[in-house]
Write an enzyme that holds these catalytic residues in place. Structure first.
Site, PDB file in Angstrom:
ATOM      1  N   HIS A  61       0.924  -1.513   0.096  1.00  0.00           N
ATOM      2  CA  HIS A  61      -0.260  -0.479  -0.270  1.00  0.00           C
ATOM      3  C   HIS A  61       0.817   1.238  -0.090  1.00  0.00           C
ATOM      4  CE1 HIS A  61      -2.775  -2.390   2.350  1.00  0.00           C
ATOM      5  NE2 HIS A  61      -3.325  -2.495   1.345  1.00  0.00           N
ATOM      6  N   LYS A  70       6.294   5.823   7.317  1.00  0.00           N
ATOM      7  CA  LYS A  70       5.083   5.187   8.581  1.00  0.00           C
ATOM      8  C   LYS A  70       5.981   4.956   9.215  1.00  0.00           C
ATOM      9  CE  LYS A  70       1.633   3.386   5.550  1.00  0.00           C
ATOM     10  NZ  LYS A  70       1.062   2.261   4.813  1.00  0.00           N
ATOM     11  N   TYR A 130       1.354   1.249  13.607  1.00  0.00           N
ATOM     12  CA  TYR A 130       2.069   2.434  12.613  1.00  0.00           C
ATOM     13  C   TYR A 130       1.658   3.414  13.054  1.00  0.00           C
ATOM     14  CZ  TYR A 130      -1.610   1.044   9.200  1.00  0.00           C
ATOM     15  OH  TYR A 130      -3.208   0.348   8.489  1.00  0.00           O
ATOM     16  N   ASP A 166      -6.271  -5.877  -2.648  1.00  0.00           N
ATOM     17  CA  ASP A 166      -5.161  -6.565  -2.357  1.00  0.00           C
ATOM     18  C   ASP A 166      -4.665  -8.050  -3.862  1.00  0.00           C
ATOM     19  OD1 ASP A 166      -3.998  -5.270  -0.677  1.00  0.00           O
ATOM     20  OD2 ASP A 166      -3.944  -6.159   0.134  1.00  0.00           O
TER      21      ASP A 166
END
Length: 185
Positions: A61, A70, A130, A166
């Site tokens: 992603h 991140k 995250y 995905d």
């Protein structure tokens, strides 16, 4: 805090100093000044937690425009975490690096803006956290196919559990150029 450089400049493994005894442990998961001292002068605006079971792959992603850096880690379980350089014009475009993040090794992985990110759960369950440098922007939400043959990522799973997003993600070569970040020196 120990910083380990990866094969992709900018993507870093960070090992915090852990203080432990018979009661458990403590560590700083983020310290603005210490991170600035290692070249990461970041400001986090969103924090997320994800729970997954063995064999789940989430990713690859990214957001474009409005990219997110991140800082990722695992609070429970084990994941194999991957970053892919998808910046047009980058000398490492299409290259990836992976790191095992576990509740026991307390490692963090810094995934810079301009990189796609994904992970695979290798324990029964995993609690993944995250912190992001930009807010989630649904209109900028993008993905690259998790097993794009041109990337050659060595995932520790052959038949993962995937989201519909995905499953349908394109290969990196099929992503239109205007939907990829540009490498800036």
């Amino acid at each position: 805090m120990k910083v380990i450089e990866t094969a992709l400049p900018g993507a870093l493994v960070i090992e915090p100093r852990v203080f432990g005894d018979s009661r458990g442990y403590f560590y700083e998961s983020f310290h603005k000044e210490k991170f600035r001292d290692i070249g990461l002068d970041v400001r986090f605006v969103q924090s997320n937690v994800s729970s997954s079971t063995r064999g789940v792959v989430r990713g690859l992603h990214y957001q474009w425009p409005n990219p997110q850096g991140k800082l990722v880690s695992v609070l429970q379980g084990e994941v194999y975490d991957v970053a892919v350089d998808i910046r047009r014009g980058s000398p490492t475009f299409g290259q990836w690096t992976g790191v095992m993040l576990t509740a026991d090794n307390h490692r963090h992985f810094w995934v810079p803006e301009g990189f796609a990110h994904g992970f695979c759960v290798v324990s029964e369950t995993a609690l993944f956290t995250y912190q992001c440098t930009a807010l989630y922007d649904p209109s900028a939400d993008r993905a690259v196919h998790w097993d794009d043959a041109a990337l050659g990522i060595d995932w520790p799973v052959s038949e993962p559990l995937l989201s519909e997003k995905d499953i349908k993600a394109p290969s990196l070569a099929d992503v239109p150029a205007h939907l990829l970040p540009e490498y800036v020196v």
